[in-house]
Design a protein around this motif. Structure first.
Motif, mmCIF file in Angstrom:
data_model
loop_
_atom_site.group_PDB
_atom_site.id
_atom_site.type_symbol
_atom_site.label_atom_id
_atom_site.label_comp_id
_atom_site.label_asym_id
_atom_site.label_seq_id
_atom_site.Cartn_x
_atom_site.Cartn_y
_atom_site.Cartn_z
ATOM 1 N N TYR A 7 3.632 5.421 -13.610
ATOM 2 C CA TYR A 7 2.538 5.612 -14.570
ATOM 3 C C TYR A 7 2.315 7.091 -14.881
ATOM 4 N N ILE A 8 2.195 7.911 -13.848
ATOM 5 C CA ILE A 8 1.866 9.320 -14.095
ATOM 6 C C ILE A 8 3.068 10.115 -14.588
ATOM 7 N N SER A 9 4.285 9.520 -14.527
ATOM 8 C CA SER A 9 5.440 10.224 -15.069
ATOM 9 C C SER A 9 5.375 10.336 -16.588
ATOM 10 N N PHE A 10 4.505 9.557 -17.221
ATOM 11 C CA PHE A 10 4.346 9.625 -18.673
ATOM 12 C C PHE A 10 3.265 10.619 -19.080
ATOM 13 N N PHE A 11 2.766 11.383 -18.105
ATOM 14 C CA PHE A 11 1.727 12.374 -18.386
ATOM 15 C C PHE A 11 2.214 13.750 -17.949
ATOM 16 N N ASP A 34 6.721 24.613 -10.434
ATOM 17 C CA ASP A 34 6.224 24.234 -11.763
ATOM 18 C C ASP A 34 4.713 24.074 -11.738
ATOM 19 N N LEU A 35 4.064 24.540 -12.823
ATOM 20 C CA LEU A 35 2.619 24.365 -12.927
ATOM 21 C C LEU A 35 2.268 22.905 -13.166
ATOM 22 N N TYR A 36 3.094 22.216 -13.939
ATOM 23 C CA TYR A 36 2.881 20.800 -14.228
ATOM 24 C C TYR A 36 3.958 19.987 -13.507
ATOM 25 N N VAL A 37 3.541 18.933 -12.843
ATOM 26 C CA VAL A 37 4.441 18.215 -11.938
ATOM 27 C C VAL A 37 5.015 16.941 -12.533
ATOM 28 N N GLY A 38 4.787 16.683 -13.799
ATOM 29 C CA GLY A 38 5.366 15.505 -14.421
ATOM 30 C C GLY A 38 6.883 15.535 -14.400
ATOM 31 N N TYR A 39 7.453 16.744 -14.540
ATOM 32 C CA TYR A 39 8.909 16.894 -14.499
ATOM 33 C C TYR A 39 9.461 16.434 -13.155
ATOM 34 N N SER A 40 8.841 16.856 -12.061
ATOM 35 C CA SER A 40 9.328 16.516 -10.721
ATOM 36 C C SER A 40 9.289 15.009 -10.476
ATOM 37 N N ILE A 41 8.220 14.358 -10.933
ATOM 38 C CA ILE A 41 8.113 12.917 -10.723
ATOM 39 C C ILE A 41 9.149 12.179 -11.552
ATOM 40 N N ALA A 42 9.341 12.598 -12.785
ATOM 41 C CA ALA A 42 10.364 11.969 -13.623
ATOM 42 C C ALA A 42 11.752 12.163 -13.021
ATOM 43 N N ALA A 43 12.020 13.351 -12.482
ATOM 44 C CA ALA A 43 13.319 13.616 -11.850
ATOM 45 C C ALA A 43 13.512 12.724 -10.630
ATOM 46 N N ALA A 44 12.461 12.531 -9.832
ATOM 47 C CA ALA A 44 12.566 11.667 -8.650
ATOM 48 C C ALA A 44 12.847 10.222 -9.048
ATOM 49 N N LEU A 45 12.207 9.747 -10.100
ATOM 50 C CA LEU A 45 12.437 8.373 -10.544
ATOM 51 C C LEU A 45 13.838 8.208 -11.128
ATOM 52 N N LEU A 46 14.323 9.205 -11.841
ATOM 53 C CA LEU A 46 15.697 9.133 -12.358
ATOM 54 C C LEU A 46 16.711 9.168 -11.220
ATOM 55 N N VAL A 101 0.819 -1.216 0.000
ATOM 56 C CA VAL A 101 0.000 0.000 0.000
ATOM 57 C C VAL A 101 0.851 1.263 0.000
ATOM 58 N N PHE A 102 1.935 1.272 0.798
ATOM 59 C CA PHE A 102 2.689 2.506 0.997
ATOM 60 C C PHE A 102 3.998 2.577 0.199
ATOM 61 N N VAL A 103 4.422 1.474 -0.443
ATOM 62 C CA VAL A 103 5.673 1.498 -1.203
ATOM 63 C C VAL A 103 5.471 1.074 -2.649
ATOM 64 N N ILE A 104 4.999 -0.152 -2.852
ATOM 65 C CA ILE A 104 4.930 -0.693 -4.209
ATOM 66 C C ILE A 104 3.887 0.043 -5.045
ATOM 67 N N TRP A 105 2.670 0.216 -4.493
ATOM 68 C CA TRP A 105 1.630 0.890 -5.263
ATOM 69 C C TRP A 105 1.986 2.348 -5.560
ATOM 70 N N PRO A 106 2.454 3.154 -4.584
ATOM 71 C CA PRO A 106 2.859 4.523 -4.934
ATOM 72 C C PRO A 106 3.971 4.575 -5.982
ATOM 73 N N LEU A 107 4.925 3.622 -5.901
ATOM 74 C CA LEU A 107 6.003 3.606 -6.892
ATOM 75 C C LEU A 107 5.464 3.311 -8.286
ATOM 76 N N LEU A 108 4.606 2.301 -8.400
ATOM 77 C CA LEU A 108 4.035 1.967 -9.705
ATOM 78 C C LEU A 108 3.167 3.115 -10.234
ATOM 79 N N HIS A 109 2.419 3.748 -9.332
ATOM 80 C CA HIS A 109 1.573 4.871 -9.755
ATOM 81 C C HIS A 109 2.438 6.056 -10.202
ATOM 82 N N ALA A 110 3.556 6.276 -9.504
ATOM 83 C CA ALA A 110 4.453 7.363 -9.899
ATOM 84 C C ALA A 110 5.047 7.106 -11.290
#
Length: 310
Positions: free
Chosen positions: A52-56, A274-286, A41-50
């Protein structure tokens, strides 16, 4: 009849032996279930969701729009992100070796003193671990103050001119590294001490009978048997130091001229501005990828080994 009874007994024994592993596995799964649920609930699902939304590209006010790998391309081609990761690696290269070395020296010192003195020293070294990073940042900021700070006051006793520790691009990053080392010193020292105490004293006694000196014992006995502990401290220390946020945020705000703008602070700034947060999520995953790559490199350079009892 006797043969039949013997075969029946053997069959029941085999059946019982086959059921035991299943019961043990079932009991283990039942005990692990709460932890697995929390992990999912608190690790795997948030990671997979992050992921997913990094492509938006999306915000809290507009619907999400699929952009593929564009967010990752924006991050990878951003010189500021590369600079933040580079500063984070330099910061880790300052913090981790010093922390592990000082912890090793302190653990050896504690091992040689009396039990009462060892208790006092262990409590003293562990105090920074329970102090809030916010408090540590405030204390060290006061120490580093250009005019009236404790450090510059001490240097003035020797006729050395006051140094703007947090205002100079050359000294700001090492100045932040000092409280980072101080905060992690307690846990690292106690782990190192536990590893030292786990080495049988008979090894050192046999080495003494063969005429080995202190340095020979250290390089031939202590360090090889402490390899797994050192590897653990290197991995965990690197992961913790690369993700420091509170110290640069409160002590310098990432300045001067981005000299202390470490990766997590860089990501936080983009998330807030940033107005759009896709950049921040992609940076966190990288950044997560960088952590994994460097950890794998440390594993490659410092291979773990199973200690063999004599």
């Amino acid at each position: 009849m006797a043969v039949t009874s013997l075969r029946a007994t053997q069959v029941r024994a085999h059946a019982g032996a086959g059921l035991r592993p299943r019961r043990d596995n079932r009991a283990a799964l039942i005990m692990l279930a709460p932890l697995l649920v929390l992990l999912g609930v608190f690790v795997i699902w948030p990671l997979l969701h992050a992921v997913y939304i990094s492509f938006f590209t999306w915000s809290f006010y507009d619907p999400a729009v699929f952009v593929g790998f564009q967010n990752y391309l924006n991050v990878l081609t951003d010189a500021e992100f590369a600079g933040a990761v580079t500063r984070g690696l330099i910061f880790s290269a300052i913090v981790v070796p010093v922390q592990v070395t000082v912890a090793f020296v302190f653990a050896n010192l504690v091992k040689t003193v009396s039990s009462r003195m060892a208790t006092v020293m262990k409590v003293t070294i562990y105090v920074p671990a329970v102090i809030s990073e916010v408090i540590a940042a405030i204390v060290f900021t006061l120490i580093y103050t250009h005019r009236g700070g404790l450090l510059n006051w001490f240097l003035d006793l020797f006729g050395i001119e006051a140094i703007p520790w947090l205002g100079d691009t050359f000294t700001a990053l090492p100045a932040i590294a000092v409280p980072a080392i101080w905060i992690g010193m307690g846990v690292a020292s106690l782990i190192m001490l536990a590893g030292l105490l786990d080495i049988p004293e008979t090894y050192y006694e046999c080495a003494s009978l063969d005429g080995a000196g202190p340095w020979t014992k250290m390089f031939r006995i202590t360090l090889p048997l402490m390899k797994n502990v050192i590897l653990f401290l290197l991995i965990t220390g690197f992961a913790a130091s690369l993700q420091f946020l509170i110290l640069p945020l409160l002590m310098t705000g990432g300045g001067p001229v981005n000299a202390t703008n470490l990766p997590n602070l860089f990501i936080l700034q983009h998330f807030n501005t940033d107005l759009y947060v896709g950049y921040s999520i992609a940076a966190a995953l990288l950044l997560f990828g960088v952590l994994g790559a460097v950890s794998a490199l440390i594993f490659r350079l410092v291979r773990s080994e199973k200690a063999m009892d004599a």
